[in-house]
Write an enzyme that holds these catalytic residues in place. Sequence first.
Site, PDB file in Angstrom:
ATOM      1  CE  LYS B  54      46.425 -28.057  44.543  1.00 17.02           C
ATOM      2  NZ  LYS B  54      46.068 -27.678  43.165  1.00 17.02           N
ATOM      3  CB  THR B  76      42.466 -18.713  44.122  1.00  9.48           C
ATOM      4  OG1 THR B  76      42.646 -19.642  43.049  1.00  9.48           O
ATOM      5  CG2 THR B  76      42.295 -19.478  45.426  1.00  9.48           C
ATOM      6  N   GLY B 179      44.176 -30.900  38.093  1.00  7.91           N
ATOM      7  CA  GLY B 179      44.325 -29.866  37.074  1.00  7.91           C
ATOM      8  C   GLY B 179      45.661 -29.935  36.361  1.00  7.91           C
ATOM      9  N   GLY B 180      46.621 -30.626  36.963  1.00 11.54           N
ATOM     10  CA  GLY B 180      47.893 -30.865  36.293  1.00 11.54           C
ATOM     11  C   GLY B 180      49.028 -29.932  36.670  1.00 11.54           C
ATOM     12  N   GLY B 181      48.857 -29.095  37.685  1.00 12.94           N
ATOM     13  CA  GLY B 181      49.936 -28.192  38.069  1.00 12.94           C
ATOM     14  C   GLY B 181      51.153 -28.933  38.612  1.00 12.94           C
ATOM     15  CB  SER B 306      49.615 -34.668  46.438  1.00  7.00           C
ATOM     16  OG  SER B 306      48.429 -35.436  46.541  1.00  7.00           O
TER      17      SER B 306
END
Lengths: 321, 321
Positions: B54, B76, B179-181, B306
Site C-alpha cells: 500500500k 482516508t 477493492g482492486g487497486g 501483499s
Amino acid sequence: VKNISRVKLGDIEAAATRVAGTVMRTPLVPTELGTAQRPLFLKAESLQPGGSFKLRGATNAVLQLTPDQRARGVITHSSGNHAQALARAARSAGVHATIVMPRQSPEVKQAATRAQGAEVVLVDIADRESAVAALQAETGAVLVPPYDDAHVIAGQGTVGLEVLADLPEVATVLVPVSGGGLISGIAVAVKSLRPEVRVIAVEPELAGDLAEGFSRRERVVWDAARTGRTIADGLRVVGVGELNWVHIDQYVDDVITVPEEAILGAMRRIALDVRLVSEPSGAVATAGFLEAEATLPPGPVVAILSGGNVDPDLLAKVVRG
Amino acid sequence: VKNISRVKLGDIEAAATRVAGTVMRTPLVPTELGTAQRPLFLKAESLQPGGSFKLRGATNAVLQLTPDQRARGVITHSSGNHAQALARAARSAGVHATIVMPRQSPEVKQAATRAQGAEVVLVDIADRESAVAALQAETGAVLVPPYDDAHVIAGQGTVGLEVLADLPEVATVLVPVSGGGLISGIAVAVKSLRPEVRVIAVEPELAGDLAEGFSRRERVVWDAARTGRTIADGLRVVGVGELNWVHIDQYVDDVITVPEEAILGAMRRIALDVRLVSEPSGAVATAGFLEAEATLPPGPVVAILSGGNVDPDLLAKVVRG
C-alpha cells in the site's frame, strides 16, 4: 581437499561470478529496529534457497571440483545448514553428496537435506570427524568442510560484496560466528574494500569461545557440553577453525556476546516487525545490535540474518511471546 | 481529489520514478512450493516499509499534491494497511494525515498507524465514509482513497513493472483482490507490456464478490456481514471500486477463489518453507497457486505476497499447525 591458503579479495570476487547462477542475491531489508543515528538493515540470507548463507560457500567449493573429484562425490559433517547447502550445491552440479549429521540435529534439517537427494548418515556428535574419515577412505569422496576452508570462506565472503554494493554508507556489519566461515569471508571483503567499516562478530554468551579467544589474541576451543547450552543450534561449534582464526585475528574489529533471552527477543522482533522468519542463530546478530547499539559507531548498521530453518514449535512459542 | 481517468502504462512508469526514493524495490523470492513445470516465486511486498504494497499507491498520491493541498493534509478510511501506508507516505512528505479506522481493526494496525504520526479516528465500520466526509468538510483535508483512484492504482502498478523486470519468463501473475487497486495497476502494467502473461485475481471464497461479478461481466457488491466472514481481514471490502472494475474487466484473465483452510495452510508454508511472515490476506495468492496449480498455463508463476501485518497469536497458531 582442504585449502589452507589465505583468502584474498580476488578469490571472493571470483566466487561471486562463479556462484551467480545458483545463489540468490539476497535483499538488504530496511527495518525500524534501529534509530535515526544507527538505522538497522538485515541481510536476509534466510531467503537463500535452503534457508541459509551456507549455499554460497558450498557452491563455490563444488564448482571447483576436478572431473575426477566430481565422479567421487562430496562429503561433509554439519549441524544442519551446511549439510543442506552442500546437498543442494552438489545436486545442482550433478554430484553425489554424503552428509554426516549428529543424531540431535533438528528433524527439519535432516529432512530438508534428504529432500535434496543427499545420503544422510547419523552419528554421535563426538564421532562426526571419524565417521567422515572412514567414509572418505571407503569412497574417495571429497571433503567440503563447513567453514575451515578457503573456497568455503571465499563463497561466504560474497555476502560482504553485496552489502557494500547495496549500502555504500554502511558503518558497521554485525556477523554471527560459529566456525567462522561467514565472518572470515565478510571481513576480508569489507576490510579490503572499505577498511573504515567496522566488522563485529556476535556470539551467544553460552558459546562465547571467540569472545574469550579474541580478548587473549589466540584461538580458544571450548568443549561441546559448554557450547551445546545455547538455543542457537547453528552456533554450537566449539571454536573457530584454524584458517578462520587467522582471518578473524587480522580483520575483525570486535566480538560481542548476547544472552539467550536477547536471541529469542530478536527472533520475535524480526518476525513481527521485519516480517522475516529467523532461526535462533540467524537472530544473533540482530540481538547484538539490540543489546549493544549505543556502543557502535554512528551510521547505518547491517546485521546478517544468517538463516531461517527454525523448529515450528519454537517459532510459535517465540511469536506468542 | 478522486481521479477517475483510466490508468495507462505511462502513469505507472511515472509512478515508479516518483516513488523510488520512498518505496522498497522488493525481492522476488524463489520458493520450493511450485513444480518443475510451474515454479513459484513470491513478490515479497511484506518487506515494504509498513509491511504492505500500500505504500506504493499512497506515496504516488501524496507526491502529486499541490502546495495548497499539502497544507490541508490528507485523510482516508482503511481496514489497516492503507492507513499505515498513507500515514507513512504523508510523514515522509511532511504532510498531516488523518486516518478513519473501523473499531474492529487489529490493534497491531492501529498502533502502527499512530506510530507513524497520524491522527487515528475510530468509528463503526458502517460510518467510515460519512466520518471522512464530515472531517473533510471541517479541515479541507484531501481524500486519498484506498483503491478507487487513478494515482493509487498507478502506484500499485509499479509491482507489475518490477515482476516483469526481474522474471521476464513469467507466465502467470496471481494477485489478491479486495477493492482492486493492486490488481488494476498490475494488470495494466503487465498486459500493456506483455499481453500473453496471464493475470489472475484470487479471493477468499467467503469474500468472492469479484468472482461472482467477473462471471457475470458486471461489478457486484456483497454486504459487509458476508465478506466479514473471511479471516483475510485485508480482503473484506464488499466490492471492487468502480474505476477498479473498469480495469479488471478489460485486463484480468480470470478469478479464482480459495477456502479459509487453504489461506491458513499457505500462511504456514510461506513461514516455514519460504521463511516469510504473511498476514492472511498476504497468503491468499499463494493459496490460489496451491489449490489451482494444475489449471494454470505452464511456466513460472508469481504470487503477490501483499502484506505481513499479522496478529502474533494467529501467526503462532498457524505455525504450530
